[in-house]
Motif scaffolding. Structure first.
Motif, mmCIF file in Angstrom:
data_model
loop_
_atom_site.group_PDB
_atom_site.id
_atom_site.type_symbol
_atom_site.label_atom_id
_atom_site.label_comp_id
_atom_site.label_asym_id
_atom_site.label_seq_id
_atom_site.Cartn_x
_atom_site.Cartn_y
_atom_site.Cartn_z
ATOM 1 N N GLU A 1 -25.807 16.028 10.104
ATOM 2 C CA GLU A 1 -24.434 16.010 9.618
ATOM 3 C C GLU A 1 -23.554 17.014 10.371
ATOM 4 O O GLU A 1 -22.355 16.800 10.539
ATOM 5 C CB GLU A 1 -24.402 16.326 8.119
ATOM 6 C CG GLU A 1 -25.173 15.336 7.252
ATOM 7 C CD GLU A 1 -24.459 14.007 7.124
ATOM 8 O OE1 GLU A 1 -23.227 13.987 7.323
ATOM 9 O OE2 GLU A 1 -25.130 13.003 6.829
ATOM 10 N N VAL B 1 -26.314 7.529 -5.954
ATOM 11 C CA VAL B 1 -26.834 8.824 -5.514
ATOM 12 C C VAL B 1 -27.069 9.744 -6.714
ATOM 13 O O VAL B 1 -28.097 10.431 -6.809
ATOM 14 C CB VAL B 1 -25.880 9.473 -4.493
ATOM 15 C CG1 VAL B 1 -26.266 10.926 -4.249
ATOM 16 C CG2 VAL B 1 -25.906 8.700 -3.177
ATOM 17 N N ALA C 1 -30.659 11.164 -7.999
ATOM 18 C CA ALA C 1 -30.921 12.588 -8.222
ATOM 19 C C ALA C 1 -31.554 12.809 -9.590
ATOM 20 O O ALA C 1 -32.520 13.575 -9.736
ATOM 21 C CB ALA C 1 -29.628 13.384 -8.087
ATOM 22 N N LEU D 1 -30.898 21.295 1.752
ATOM 23 C CA LEU D 1 -29.665 20.826 2.369
ATOM 24 C C LEU D 1 -29.592 21.271 3.820
ATOM 25 O O LEU D 1 -29.105 20.534 4.689
ATOM 26 C CB LEU D 1 -28.454 21.344 1.587
ATOM 27 C CG LEU D 1 -28.199 20.674 0.236
ATOM 28 C CD1 LEU D 1 -27.051 21.369 -0.496
ATOM 29 C CD2 LEU D 1 -27.893 19.192 0.422
ATOM 30 N N HIS E 1 -23.002 8.313 4.464
ATOM 31 C CA HIS E 1 -23.865 9.128 3.593
ATOM 32 C C HIS E 1 -24.981 8.309 2.926
ATOM 33 O O HIS E 1 -25.408 8.616 1.809
ATOM 34 C CB HIS E 1 -23.036 9.829 2.510
ATOM 35 C CG HIS E 1 -21.923 10.658 3.061
ATOM 36 N ND1 HIS E 1 -22.133 11.740 3.885
ATOM 37 C CD2 HIS E 1 -20.565 10.551 2.930
ATOM 38 C CE1 HIS E 1 -20.974 12.274 4.226
ATOM 39 N NE2 HIS E 1 -20.002 11.570 3.663
ATOM 40 N N SER F 1 -32.344 11.366 0.124
ATOM 41 C CA SER F 1 -32.309 12.826 0.053
ATOM 42 C C SER F 1 -32.077 13.345 -1.367
ATOM 43 O O SER F 1 -32.641 14.376 -1.753
ATOM 44 C CB SER F 1 -31.212 13.361 0.980
ATOM 45 O OG SER F 1 -31.460 13.006 2.314
ATOM 46 N N ALA F 2 -31.252 12.659 -2.150
ATOM 47 C CA ALA F 2 -30.967 13.123 -3.516
ATOM 48 C C ALA F 2 -32.240 13.154 -4.358
ATOM 49 O O ALA F 2 -32.475 14.099 -5.127
ATOM 50 C CB ALA F 2 -29.923 12.219 -4.161
ATOM 51 N N TRP G 1 -28.284 9.936 1.590
ATOM 52 C CA TRP G 1 -28.362 10.611 0.295
ATOM 53 C C TRP G 1 -29.109 9.778 -0.738
ATOM 54 O O TRP G 1 -29.562 10.311 -1.753
ATOM 55 C CB TRP G 1 -26.962 10.937 -0.212
ATOM 56 C CG TRP G 1 -26.458 12.222 0.363
ATOM 57 C CD1 TRP G 1 -25.554 12.382 1.369
ATOM 58 C CD2 TRP G 1 -26.865 13.539 -0.017
ATOM 59 N NE1 TRP G 1 -25.370 13.712 1.636
ATOM 60 C CE2 TRP G 1 -26.164 14.450 0.793
ATOM 61 C CE3 TRP G 1 -27.760 14.033 -0.957
ATOM 62 C CZ2 TRP G 1 -26.330 15.823 0.693
ATOM 63 C CZ3 TRP G 1 -27.927 15.409 -1.065
ATOM 64 C CH2 TRP G 1 -27.215 16.276 -0.246
ATOM 65 N N SER H 1 -31.804 18.909 5.647
ATOM 66 C CA SER H 1 -31.267 17.541 5.671
ATOM 67 C C SER H 1 -30.036 17.422 6.562
ATOM 68 O O SER H 1 -29.865 16.431 7.273
ATOM 69 C CB SER H 1 -30.904 17.092 4.246
ATOM 70 O OG SER H 1 -32.037 17.056 3.421
ATOM 71 N N TRP H 2 -29.158 18.435 6.531
ATOM 72 C CA TRP H 2 -27.890 18.352 7.251
ATOM 73 C C TRP H 2 -27.969 18.915 8.671
ATOM 74 O O TRP H 2 -27.233 18.468 9.544
ATOM 75 C CB TRP H 2 -26.812 19.119 6.481
ATOM 76 C CG TRP H 2 -26.333 18.411 5.260
ATOM 77 C CD1 TRP H 2 -26.603 17.119 4.899
ATOM 78 C CD2 TRP H 2 -25.497 18.947 4.227
ATOM 79 N NE1 TRP H 2 -26.009 16.820 3.700
ATOM 80 C CE2 TRP H 2 -25.308 17.918 3.262
ATOM 81 C CE3 TRP H 2 -24.891 20.177 4.018
ATOM 82 C CZ2 TRP H 2 -24.544 18.102 2.117
ATOM 83 C CZ3 TRP H 2 -24.130 20.359 2.868
ATOM 84 C CH2 TRP H 2 -23.951 19.341 1.939
ATOM 85 N N THR I 1 -21.746 6.482 -4.919
ATOM 86 C CA THR I 1 -21.754 7.755 -5.637
ATOM 87 C C THR I 1 -22.586 7.658 -6.916
ATOM 88 O O THR I 1 -23.402 8.543 -7.214
ATOM 89 C CB THR I 1 -20.319 8.181 -5.987
ATOM 90 O OG1 THR I 1 -19.565 8.320 -4.788
ATOM 91 C CG2 THR I 1 -20.320 9.498 -6.745
#
Length: 514
Positions: free
Chosen positions: A228, A108, A112, A220, A52, A58-59, A55, A223-224, A105
């Motif tokens: 993903e 990210v 954000a 999302l 991930h 992306s965040a 992210w 992005s996914w 985590t």
């Protein structure tokens, strides 16, 4: 009552004072989108988080896109200065949180939150320029902003790589703090020149929530989807459906609320609607080209990462030149439609020419095509912004600017996703057509060594041809989008550019100006 001609205007010196702080904000917003990319491998190794990793980027994109229209509307109520200072404070504090993150985590989440601050930097910077410079005179200062954005975009990966190798990836975030502090001091002083708002409005918190969640769902999906999980998977379908439903609820909310986040009167203005549609298409082309060109240089021409970055310089540099030319033409002729049409036709031609290149195309021709495309995009992007701000009522300048920047971000996200999907899908289809069933990942081809080990030597040239053909399809798709944008521009009314700014200077600064 003062007539339009009697409204006191900002002096050149006052505008430069405002511009000094705004340019730092633009630099921060632009560089933070790219400076982290070279540091991603080091971050993964340090935080033990190789899954991930996307992210990290992306965040920031998700929250900055969703928050942009909110900043625009709030600034129409409370003023640009207050919102810009809040955005800078949030950006600085969250940059520190990014630097102190001890897990992926945490990083990210901090990214954000940093995106919420970053959204205000661009939205307030562009709206503040509209406050102090009339649409017709904006070309006089457009070159400063375009050059700052271009410099930051080019310098971001270079600075990020150097800082990561020399110091630590954490310093790419720590370095934001002194720059943000300097911008706060300059903006606090300079934006006091603006006349404060005389009335207050209500905040459409329900609309803000619906917009934020709708944008999050759609981003999302982009992005996914295909990365993903498959595009046809239930989660992607559910997110897309949720995004559409939330947008429908947002439309209902905006029509019934007395002071909506996105005023329906904006969308009743055909020039505004066509302007933001052109901005969406322009951002799609800009991000699509920025995505495709470095990959083309590496995968088809065999350039390394450093060389591909150098080969992209004509495209980015020409973009800045095009912005300066657009500003001067707008100032001379007082209208934007012809500039937009010429720019969009140039984009269509540039992508069309790139769709014809092969591995044997001389490098100087690639440079020429990049110069054409970059200059044309430089004509389009700032011209669309000026067109939208010129069409909006003065009370809606912030909301209109936020809406355009929001749709530009969506266009950029859609452009990157579209060309990436076309490139991967086209490559796989061409491989199947020539009888190769083995899975070959584009990332493996990029690394060269061992990527084609299972392919007979006689077939390898055909693999490279298949790869070039996939790029042709992606470039051609961008040309088709720009052709659609040409038709949108041709149907747009050609409004004269206003010769007054959106705000008056305060009484004391007006006296100083004269």
């Amino acid at each position: 009552m003062q007539t339009q001609d009697e409204v006191p205007q900002f002096s050149h010196q006052q505008i430069l004072q405002v511009l000094s702080g705004i340019l730092l904000c633009i630099f921060l917003a632009a560089i933070d989108q790219t400076v982290v990319i070279p540091a991603v491998p080091a971050i993964a190794a340090d935080l033990n988080g190789f899954s991930h990793l996307a992210w990290i980027v992306s965040a920031y994109l998700l929250t900055s896109t969703a928050a942009t229209p909110v900043y625009g509307k709030l600034s129409d109520i409370y003023g640009r200065r207050k919102l810009l200072l809040v955005a800078l404070a949030v950006f600085a504090v969250t940059s520190g949180l990014c630097a102190m993150a001890h897990s992926l985590t945490q990083l990210v989440i901090a990214r954000a939150l940093q995106g919420i601050g970053g959204a205000g930097l661009m939205a307030m910077a562009q709206a503040a320029i509209a406050d102090v410079v009339s649409p017709r005179e904006r070309g006089r200062y457009q070159g400063y902003m375009a050059s700052t954005w271009g410099l930051a975009s080019v310098a971001g990966p270079v600075i990020g790589g150097w800082v990561t190798d020399t110091l630590s990836w954490r310093w790419i975030f720590w370095i934001n703090l002194p720059i943000a502090l300097a911008a706060m001091v300059l903006c606090d002083r300079a934006l006091r020149l603006l006349q404060p708002k005389a009335t207050k409005g209500r905040i459409d918190w329900v609309g803000a929530f619906l917009l934020t969640t709708a944008v999050s769902a759609l981003l999302l999906v982009l992005s996914w989807g295909g990365v993903e999980m498959p595009w046809t998977s239930p989660p992607i379908f559910a997110l897309g459906a949720a995004g559409v439903v939330l947008l429908a609820l947002l439309t209902v909310q905006e029509r019934r609320f007395s002071d909506p986040l996105l005023p329906p009167r904006l969308f009743a203005n055909s020039v505004f609607v066509r302007g933001v549609a052109i901005a969406f298409c322009g951002a799609l082309a800009l991000f699509g080209g920025s995505f495709l060109l470095p990959l083309y240089f590496q995968l088809v021409n065999g350039a390394d990462a450093a060389m591909s970055g150098a080969l992209l310089a004509p495209f980015l540099g020409a973009n800045c030149v095009g912005a300066v030319i657009a500003g001067r033409l707008a100032r001379r002729h007082g209208k934007m439609k012809a500039i937009l049409v010429v720019g969009l036709v140039g984009c269509m031609a540039g992508f069309g020419l790139l769709a014809l290149v092969t591995a044997d195309t001389p490098r100087f021709l690639l440079v020429v095509y990049q110069l054409l495309l970059g200059t044309a995009l430089g004509l389009v992007m700032p011209s669309a912004l000026v067109t939208v701000q010129n069409a909006a009522e003065q009370r809606d300048i912030g909301a209109a600017t936020g809406c355009l920047l929001f749709l530009r971000s969506m266009g950029g996200a859609f452009g990157s996703t579209m060309v990436g999907a076309l490139l991967a899908g086209g490559f796989a289809a061409h491989l199947t057509a020539i009888g190769i069933t083995a899975h070959i990942d584009l990332g493996e081809v990029r690394q060269h060594a061992g990527a084609l080990a299972d392919i007979p030597a006689a077939m390898i040239p055909k693999v490279h041809i298949a790869l070039a053909d996939a790029f042709h399809v992606a470039f051609l798709a961008c040309a088709v989008v720009m052709a659609a944008a040409v038709f949108i521009a041709l149907g747009m009314r050609d409004l004269p550019l206003r010769t007054t700014s959106a705000r008056e200077p305060t009484d004391e600064t007006a006296v100083l100006a004269h």
